[in-house]
Design an enzyme around this catalytic site. Structure first.
Site, PDB file in Angstrom:
ATOM      1  N   ILE A 185       4.625  -1.078  -0.606  1.00 41.06           N
ATOM      2  CA  ILE A 185       4.294  -0.558   0.712  1.00 41.06           C
ATOM      3  C   ILE A 185       4.848  -1.484   1.790  1.00 41.06           C
ATOM      4  O   ILE A 185       5.166  -2.640   1.535  1.00 41.06           O
ATOM      5  CB  ILE A 185       2.772  -0.399   0.894  1.00 41.06           C
ATOM      6  CG1 ILE A 185       2.057  -1.767   0.806  1.00 41.06           C
ATOM      7  CG2 ILE A 185       2.209   0.583  -0.129  1.00 41.06           C
ATOM      8  CD1 ILE A 185       0.567  -1.708   1.090  1.00 41.06           C
ATOM      9  N   GLY A 212       1.776  -4.203   6.982  1.00 42.70           N
ATOM     10  CA  GLY A 212       1.089  -3.671   8.148  1.00 42.70           C
ATOM     11  C   GLY A 212       1.595  -4.293   9.437  1.00 42.70           C
ATOM     12  O   GLY A 212       1.706  -3.624  10.471  1.00 42.70           O
ATOM     13  N   ASP A 218       6.567 -13.242   5.025  1.00 44.65           N
ATOM     14  CA  ASP A 218       5.456 -12.698   4.236  1.00 44.65           C
ATOM     15  C   ASP A 218       5.983 -12.300   2.864  1.00 44.65           C
ATOM     16  O   ASP A 218       6.568 -11.235   2.696  1.00 44.65           O
ATOM     17  CB  ASP A 218       4.832 -11.483   4.934  1.00 44.65           C
ATOM     18  CG  ASP A 218       3.565 -11.005   4.234  1.00 44.65           C
ATOM     19  OD1 ASP A 218       3.425 -11.250   3.017  1.00 44.65           O
ATOM     20  OD2 ASP A 218       2.713 -10.395   4.898  1.00 44.65           O
ATOM     21  N   HIS A 271       4.921  -5.911  -1.376  1.00 44.24           N
ATOM     22  CA  HIS A 271       5.892  -5.248  -0.518  1.00 44.24           C
ATOM     23  C   HIS A 271       7.294  -5.196  -1.124  1.00 44.24           C
ATOM     24  O   HIS A 271       8.228  -4.712  -0.466  1.00 44.24           O
ATOM     25  CB  HIS A 271       5.946  -5.960   0.837  1.00 44.24           C
ATOM     26  CG  HIS A 271       4.599  -6.102   1.466  1.00 44.24           C
ATOM     27  ND1 HIS A 271       3.864  -5.024   1.896  1.00 44.24           N
ATOM     28  CD2 HIS A 271       3.834  -7.199   1.716  1.00 44.24           C
ATOM     29  CE1 HIS A 271       2.715  -5.449   2.400  1.00 44.24           C
ATOM     30  NE2 HIS A 271       2.663  -6.755   2.286  1.00 44.24           N
TER      31      HIS A 271
END
Length: 285
Positions: free
Chosen positions: A208, A211, A188, A193
């Protein structure tokens, strides 16, 4: 409107071959924090190829997550700004235990487009099968901020009833400062991120955590503490991403357990127990 719901749902699926090996599985496990303590026999099941088992949430990244969320955003009928994209939820259904290495056919399509008013939600379905039959089905719910309001179907509610009583188990897990940088090596590559400037444009103070990294951490906690470390007992796993997680924080994972299912709530200890995973359920044997 940049999203043409009818065109997106009617578009033909994208099919391709994916493959993975034990190195990919080990990297994923390290990306969700496995291997601590490094010599713990329970952790070696995640990190040592001679005794490797596969946490079912690896299915979200197998073959680098092909066809992947970012790839899905280029499907016909969809033209969106990546900075407006958030992963809203995930549903994984296991048809068989995942092998530590394999080659399979992955078929991805937009299964639904929902109008949530201030956002559109894409349901991106990926079905994976090998020569022996179906392996897993992944549904990713993707929120596109600012793209709702056209009067479409709002879609079903995935809210669960709040569990009764105190949790059966509580586990705390402290994230590495470089957790997102390590996890993204499984496929990803969203700059949200990793790139501080991109994160600011997207409205966050700093990059961040994925998830799906939190998703994997929570499932590992259930398997390790309530399922005797047996990954083959997991049948399905659903969650709603309720809030952000920052690398370096500590997660509090609360578990309410029955013989058929475990309900989970995950929060950020450092931010007054702010919810990060909600409406989360693992069905198991």
């Amino acid at each position: 409107m940049p999203i043409d719901a009818a065109k997106a749902v009617a578009a033909p699926p994208r099919t391709g071959e994916i493959s993975w090996n034990s190195k990919d599985v080990q990297l994923y496990h390290l990306g969700i924090g496995a291997g601590v303590p490094a010599t713990d026999p329970d952790e070696l099941r995640y990190t040592l190829e001679s005794r490797l088992h596969v946490l079912p949430s690896f299915a979200t990244v197998a073959g680098n997550g092909a066809p992947g969320v970012i790839s899905g955003l280029s499907m016909p009928g969809i033209e969106v700004d990546l900075a407006r994209v958030l992963h809203g939820g995930q549903t994984l259904t296991l048809h068989r235990p995942l092998p530590a290495a394999g080659t399979a056919t992955s078929t991805g399509r937009i299964a639904a487009v929902y109008d949530k008013g201030k956002a559109a939600v894409l349901v991106m379905r990926t079905e994976v099968a090998d020569a022996d039959g179906p392996l897993w089905t992944n549904d990713a719910q993707i929120f596109i901020r600012g793209e709702g309001g056209w009067g479409g179907d709002r879609g079903p509610s995935g809210r669960l009833e709040a569990p009764e009583g105190e949790p059966d188990r509580v586990v705390e897990h402290t994230l590495r400062e470089d957790q997102a940088l390590l996890y993204r090596l499984s496929g990803d590559w969203n700059p949200l991120h990793a790139d501080p400037e991109f994160a600011k444009v997207a409205g966050f103070e700093r990059p961040i955590l994925h998830g799906l990294c939190t998703y994997g951490i929570a499932l590992k906690a259930v398997v390790d503490t309530l399922l005797g470390g047996d990954v083959t007992r997991v049948r399905s796993y659903v969650t709603r991403f309720a809030g952000v997680v920052y690398p370096g924080e500590t997660l509090r994972i609360r578990m309410w357990h029955t013989p058929e299912a475990t309900q989970i709530a995950v929060s950020a200890v450092d931010r007054d127990d702010a919810a990060v995973l909600a409406d989360t359920l693992v069905r198991h044997t």
